[in-house]
Enzyme design. Structure first.
Site, short mmCIF file in Angstrom:
data_model
loop_
_atom_site.label_atom_id
_atom_site.label_comp_id
_atom_site.label_asym_id
_atom_site.label_seq_id
_atom_site.Cartn_x
_atom_site.Cartn_y
_atom_site.Cartn_z
N ARG A 124 35.24 33.34 46.72
CA ARG A 124 35.79 34.70 46.58
C ARG A 124 37.31 34.72 46.71
O ARG A 124 37.98 35.62 46.22
CB ARG A 124 35.23 35.62 47.68
CG ARG A 124 33.73 35.88 47.59
CD ARG A 124 33.36 36.98 48.57
NE ARG A 124 31.93 37.07 48.82
CZ ARG A 124 31.06 37.73 48.04
NH1 ARG A 124 31.48 38.35 46.96
NH2 ARG A 124 29.78 37.77 48.34
N GLU A 151 34.03 48.32 40.95
CA GLU A 151 33.10 47.19 40.91
C GLU A 151 33.81 45.93 40.42
O GLU A 151 34.74 46.01 39.61
CB GLU A 151 31.95 47.49 39.95
CG GLU A 151 30.69 48.03 40.63
CD GLU A 151 29.87 46.93 41.31
OE1 GLU A 151 30.44 45.89 41.69
OE2 GLU A 151 28.66 47.14 41.48
N ASP A 152 33.36 44.79 40.89
CA ASP A 152 33.90 43.53 40.39
C ASP A 152 33.42 43.28 38.96
O ASP A 152 34.20 42.97 38.07
CB ASP A 152 33.51 42.35 41.30
CG ASP A 152 32.01 42.29 41.63
OD1 ASP A 152 31.25 43.19 41.20
OD2 ASP A 152 31.60 41.34 42.31
N ASP A 183 26.96 43.54 35.22
CA ASP A 183 26.17 42.49 34.60
C ASP A 183 24.90 43.14 34.01
O ASP A 183 24.96 43.70 32.93
CB ASP A 183 25.87 41.45 35.71
CG ASP A 183 25.20 40.20 35.21
OD1 ASP A 183 25.46 39.80 34.06
OD2 ASP A 183 24.42 39.59 35.96
N PHE A 243 28.29 32.50 34.13
CA PHE A 243 28.38 32.82 35.54
C PHE A 243 29.80 32.52 36.01
O PHE A 243 30.31 31.43 35.82
CB PHE A 243 27.38 32.03 36.39
CG PHE A 243 27.28 32.58 37.78
CD1 PHE A 243 26.46 33.67 38.04
CD2 PHE A 243 28.05 32.05 38.81
CE1 PHE A 243 26.40 34.21 39.32
CE2 PHE A 243 27.99 32.59 40.09
CZ PHE A 243 27.16 33.67 40.34
P1 IMP Z 1 24.27 43.81 38.17
O1 IMP Z 1 23.49 44.72 39.08
O2 IMP Z 1 23.37 42.82 37.48
O3 IMP Z 1 25.14 44.57 37.20
O4 IMP Z 1 25.17 42.90 39.07
C1 IMP Z 1 26.19 43.41 39.79
C2 IMP Z 1 26.63 42.46 40.88
O5 IMP Z 1 26.13 41.12 40.71
C3 IMP Z 1 28.13 42.33 40.83
O6 IMP Z 1 28.74 43.35 41.57
C4 IMP Z 1 28.34 40.94 41.39
O7 IMP Z 1 28.47 41.00 42.80
C5 IMP Z 1 27.11 40.16 41.00
N1 IMP Z 1 27.36 39.34 39.81
C6 IMP Z 1 27.00 39.60 38.54
N2 IMP Z 1 27.40 38.62 37.68
C7 IMP Z 1 28.06 37.74 38.45
C8 IMP Z 1 28.75 36.49 38.13
O8 IMP Z 1 28.86 36.02 37.00
N3 IMP Z 1 29.32 35.85 39.20
C9 IMP Z 1 29.24 36.33 40.48
N4 IMP Z 1 28.63 37.47 40.80
C10 IMP Z 1 28.03 38.17 39.80
MG MG Z 2 27.92 38.92 44.56
#
Ligand code: IMP
Ligand code: MG
Length: 170
Positions: free
Chosen positions: A159, A93-94, A97, A146
């Site tokens: 990206r 995963e990137d 969050d 962010f």
């Molecule tokens: P989560 O489900 O809230 O944990 O979010 C996961 C996905 O949201 C990540 O795989 C990202 O693609 C996107 N994401 C979360 N935070 C950021 C951010 O700060 N910048 C860009 N994309 C984000």
């Molecule tokens: Mg995204």
């Protein structure tokens, strides 16, 4: 924007993570599951630093709309090509969050009976966690900002940046 993690620091960390994974999975074969699109850069760089047999597969899920806030709804846009039953898999995963995406992925993929499953995330934003999930391998823990670059987007842009930066509101 303000650079948070330089290209050099990212590559040093990715090299280290690749070495750790190679050591932990010594004698095994591993499937890296790249979560599209954000984890693309990280997955390819990580794969280059793993020296055990590696297979790549790709999955696309959506949890965000076009903005900065999670919709909370996770949907599979593209599924894996191959079965993971009996395989050692690492979800790449990137960023983690809220954790909702990972939480969903883990529950779906555990149902497919992999031999083992771990999570490798480049970035972790623990302050924002809503779901009780964590990565086994983490590149950097970052504050609640962010961020963009190295796979991460804002409205599909940025990206391609080789570094991770904070996107400032204007
Ligand atoms: P989560 O489900 O809230 O944990 O979010 C996961 C996905 O949201 C990540 O795989 C990202 O693609 C996107 N994401 C979360 N935070 C950021 C951010 O700060 N910048 C860009 N994309 C984000
Ligand atoms: Mg995204």
């Amino acid at each position: 924007m303000e650079i948070l993690i330089s290209e050099q620091d990212i590559l040093a960390k990715v090299t280290e993570l690749g070495q750790n994974i190679s050591r932990d999975y010594d004698g095994k074969e591993v499937i890296l599951i790249c979560v599209l699109k954000g984890a693309v850069m990280f997955t390819v760089d990580l794969a280059k630093h793993i020296n055990i047999p590696v297979k790549l597969d790709f999955m696309a899920v959506s949890s965000y709309g076009s903005g900065k806030v999670s919709s909370g709804v996770v949907k599979i846009i593209k599924d894996l090509d191959d079965s993971i039953e009996g395989k050692h898999v690492i979800i790449v995963e990137d960023i983690i969050d809220s954790g909702q995406t990972l939480n969903y992925l883990l529950s779906v993929l555990w149902g497919r009976k992999p031999a083992s499953m771990k999570v490798c995330a480049l970035l972790d934003k623990p302050d924002r966690r809503q779901a009780n999930v964590n990565a086994d391998y983490i590149g950097f823990t970052i504050p609640d900002e962010f961020i963009i670059g190295y796979g991460l987007d804002y409205d599909q842009l940025y990206r391609n940046l080789p570094y991770v930066a904070m996107l400032k509101e204007d």
